[in-house]
Design a protein around this motif. Structure first.
Motif, PDB file in Angstrom:
ATOM      1  N   PRO A  54       1.097  -1.101  -0.229  1.00  0.00           N
ATOM      2  CA  PRO A  54      -0.359  -0.132  -0.484  1.00  0.00           C
ATOM      3  C   PRO A  54       1.270   0.981   0.118  1.00  0.00           C
ATOM      4  O   PRO A  54       0.682   2.310  -0.401  1.00  0.00           O
ATOM      5  N   GLN A  65       0.779   3.927  -2.593  1.00  0.00           N
ATOM      6  CA  GLN A  65      -0.346   5.579  -2.563  1.00  0.00           C
ATOM      7  C   GLN A  65       1.189   6.137  -3.016  1.00  0.00           C
ATOM      8  O   GLN A  65       1.273   7.469  -3.727  1.00  0.00           O
ATOM      9  N   ARG A  92       0.462  -0.617  10.434  1.00  0.00           N
ATOM     10  CA  ARG A  92      -0.863  -1.160  10.055  1.00  0.00           C
ATOM     11  C   ARG A  92      -1.746  -0.070   9.203  1.00  0.00           C
ATOM     12  O   ARG A  92      -3.242  -0.171   9.576  1.00  0.00           O
ATOM     13  N   ASP A  93      -1.193   1.472   9.717  1.00  0.00           N
ATOM     14  CA  ASP A  93      -2.203   2.343   9.640  1.00  0.00           C
ATOM     15  C   ASP A  93      -1.772   2.812   8.355  1.00  0.00           C
ATOM     16  O   ASP A  93      -0.944   3.198   7.931  1.00  0.00           O
ATOM     17  N   VAL A  94      -3.026   3.227   8.300  1.00  0.00           N
ATOM     18  CA  VAL A  94      -3.481   4.173   6.918  1.00  0.00           C
ATOM     19  C   VAL A  94      -2.347   4.817   6.987  1.00  0.00           C
ATOM     20  O   VAL A  94      -2.034   5.329   5.755  1.00  0.00           O
ATOM     21  N   GLY A  95      -2.677   6.312   8.136  1.00  0.00           N
ATOM     22  CA  GLY A  95      -2.221   6.913   8.017  1.00  0.00           C
ATOM     23  C   GLY A  95      -0.964   7.121   7.697  1.00  0.00           C
ATOM     24  O   GLY A  95      -0.193   8.026   7.146  1.00  0.00           O
ATOM     25  N   GLN A  97       0.709   5.217   6.325  1.00  0.00           N
ATOM     26  CA  GLN A  97       1.515   4.245   5.109  1.00  0.00           C
ATOM     27  C   GLN A  97       1.574   5.460   4.593  1.00  0.00           C
ATOM     28  O   GLN A  97       2.394   6.060   3.316  1.00  0.00           O
ATOM     29  N   ARG A  98       0.670   6.691   4.679  1.00  0.00           N
ATOM     30  CA  ARG A  98       0.912   7.815   3.954  1.00  0.00           C
ATOM     31  C   ARG A  98       2.552   8.542   3.930  1.00  0.00           C
ATOM     32  O   ARG A  98       2.146   9.038   3.254  1.00  0.00           O
TER      33      ARG A  98
END
Length: 574
Positions: free
Chosen positions: A421, A425, A548-551, A553-554
């Protein structure tokens, strides 16, 4: 409450000497955990990472006791240590026969000195008898060489060694032997016969790439300074070289009179006896410009072993087994990229050509033009940059690392899953800036390292970034050795590595592990700058949780975007 241990697996061999890590998860953070009676912290999500003294070999296991209120769960994980033959000072004489060198399948010149060695008790006497029937002593190496051996020591092993000419080991009718004696007890080990290469003729071999991916542009043969070592030279298939030695799966070849290197045995085809060595004499160096690169064409009759090195605005080509006779060297079209060419016959069979460029060395390809019987060095131009939107129009390869292989965190997050991911992104962020960005993989299916590089070269990528998470080998304390690092292979990629590392450090704030040269398959291609980022250590509970946190990963993707944008902006200033 469950107790899951991710590492080590049950009955796994661990290679550390005194301490090692154990990691896993308990499903909940409100658990008290002890491993081998040592308290181990548990993260809020139930993940744990312990750094413990290795259990004794007589009880090689980790005993875990997890307590939550009145509930107690126990689990044991067995481990093993690498087998080692114990060689006591007393009793029946024992010898580590598997340690005997040289091994089977060795080749050498008759007069070449080879090390003969074996692991035996330090209070033993070791001799070698070769084809001439002369007994030559092997002497103990290291701390136990003084012969001071305590009789109650459980293991008094030492390595005994000497060096003799290969011809003493080359007679199958009178094979050499190593004899170890102590107090009237003796062990005799036959030394595998070494093949002595002929001295009056050459043994020649032709390099061949065993990979099945890509064209000859992508398929190369790696040469190393030592057998099984890290690669340094990237050679063209079809190159003919003299064979001077072999150690099983590695074969030594001669680049010129002053340099021998090692290649994989299965990447070399022996040529018929009597085959003549190709003559490689250069003609003129012809510089031919094209829109995106400049070709330096060097006629010489046959492929040379070579090395290309970049240093700022200088590109240096070393050709081995070559004599230079360039005469006229036209620079067609008054091209602005290659400003000056200087050549030097360094030795009687080594040529160095130095190209002074009008820009920092950016990318290149070494090619063989069979029709013209010429070696071609294709020097890439920097792309045009829009200073107001520097990424616009650039082709950028984003490589989410793994599978196969890769690290796994305490709660089971796999590196290949965690970075995908981030890569996707980053691709979207780059596209929003006008870049022609793509990901080398878009699924969780395994993808080979060669396939990633081939796809990026064929897409004419301007930059390549491989996204990874880190882990540690056995015996390294993860609490003191974690952080962020960026890796590169070619010197031309070092500026990219530095700005990417700075961008990651600014956003992550972890320990700065620095920028490192490392032998990396995905960073091997020379057509574009390439780096590999190790943003976090997946084995640490809090860092695994972050991935595991989408934020977060961003955040990782944005850091890479910022580094790329800064790097490209700096192109415009060069």
């Amino acid at each position: 409450m469950t107790v899951q241990v991710r590492y080590p697996a049950d009955n796994q061999v661990i290679t550390s000497r005194d301490s090692n890590f154990i990691l896993g998860s308990l499903g909940s953070g409100d658990v008290q955990l002890r491993i081998n009676d040592v308290a181990v912290p548990v993260a809020p999500n139930g993940a744990f990472l312990g750094w413990l003294v290795n259990p004794p070999a007589t009880a090689a296991r980790y005993d875990l006791v997890a307590v939550r209120g009145a509930d107690t769960v126990r689990r044991s994980v067995r481990v093993r240590y690498p087998p080692r033959v114990s060689l006591p000072a007393t009793g029946r004489l024992r010898v580590d026969s598997a340690s005997l060198q040289p091994g089977r399948g060795w080749w050498a010149r008759p007069d070449e000195l080879l090390r003969v060695s074996v692991r035996a008790p330090a209070n033993a006497r070791v001799v070698l008898v070769g084809r001439d029937s002369i007994a030559r002593p092997l002497l103990a190496l290291g701390a136990m060489a003084n012969g001071a051996v305590s009789p109650d020591t459980a293991d008094v092993a030492a390595v005994f060694a000497t060096e003799v000419a290969a011809q003493l080991l080359a007679d199958s009718t009178r094979p050499a032997r190593v004899t170890i004696t102590r107090n009237g007890d003796a062990v005799m080990l036959p030394v595998p016969v070494v093949r002595a290469l002929p001295t009056l003729t050459r043994t020649l071999g032709q390099l061949r790439a065993t990979g099945t991916v890509g064209s000859d542009t992508d398929r190369v043969v790696h040469a190393r300074t030592i057998a099984g070592g890290t690669y340094k030279w990237i050679l063209l298939p079809g190159t003919v070289l003299e064979v001077t030695g072999r150690q099983g799966s590695a074969t030594r070849v001669k680049l010129d009179d002053a340099l021998e290197v090692w290649v994989a045995t299965d990447e070399l085809t022996l040529l018929p006896a009597g085959t003549a060595m190709p003559r490689r004499v250069t003609g003129g160096l012809r510089v031919t410009p094209a829109a995106d690169w400049v070709d330096v064409v060097i006629g010489m009759g046959d492929r040379p072993a070579h090395l290309v090195e970049a240093d700022g605005r200088t590109l240096t080509l070393t050709m081995y087994g070559v004599q230079a006779n360039p005469e006229i060297s036209p620079i067609l079209g008054n091209d602005t990229l290659v400003r000056r060419i200087a050549w030097e016959q360094v030795t009687s069979d080594r040529v160095r050509v130095t190209f002074t460029l009008s820009q920092p060395a950016y990318g290149w390809l070494a090619l063989w033009d069979d029709a013209r019987r010429a070696f071609v060095l294709r020097v890439r131009r920097l792309p045009s940059i829009d200073v107001t939107n520097p990424l616009r129009g650039l082709t950028i390869a984003v490589d989410p690392g793994h599978p196969p292989a890769g690290a796994t965190g305490p709660t089971g997050l796999y590196e290949g899953d965690a970075v995908l991911p981030v890569g996707m992104q980053l691709v979207e962020l780059l596209k929003a800036r006008g870049a022609n960005a793509f990901s080398t993989r878009t699924s969780l299916d395994p993808l080979g390292l060669a396939e990633r590089a081939v796809a990026s070269r064929r897409a004419n990528a301007h930059v390549f970034v491989s996204v990874h998470l880190n882990a540690l080998p056995d015996g390294v304390n993860p609490f003191t050795s974690n952080g962020t690092s960026t890796l590169f292979f070619h010197n031309a990629s070092e500026p990219l590595a530095r700005v990417m590392q700075e961008a990651l450090m600014k956003r992550f704030g972890l320990r700065d592990l620095g920028v490192h040269y490392q032998n990396l398959a995905v960073a091997r291609p020379t057509w574009y700058p390439s780096v590999l980022t190790e943003g976090l250590f997946l084995m640490l509970p809090e860092q695994e949780a972050a991935m595991r946190d989408v934020g977060f990963q961003r955040t990782y993707a944005e850091a890479l975007l910022a580094g790329l944008e800064r790097y490209v902006r700096e192109w415009a200033a060069r």
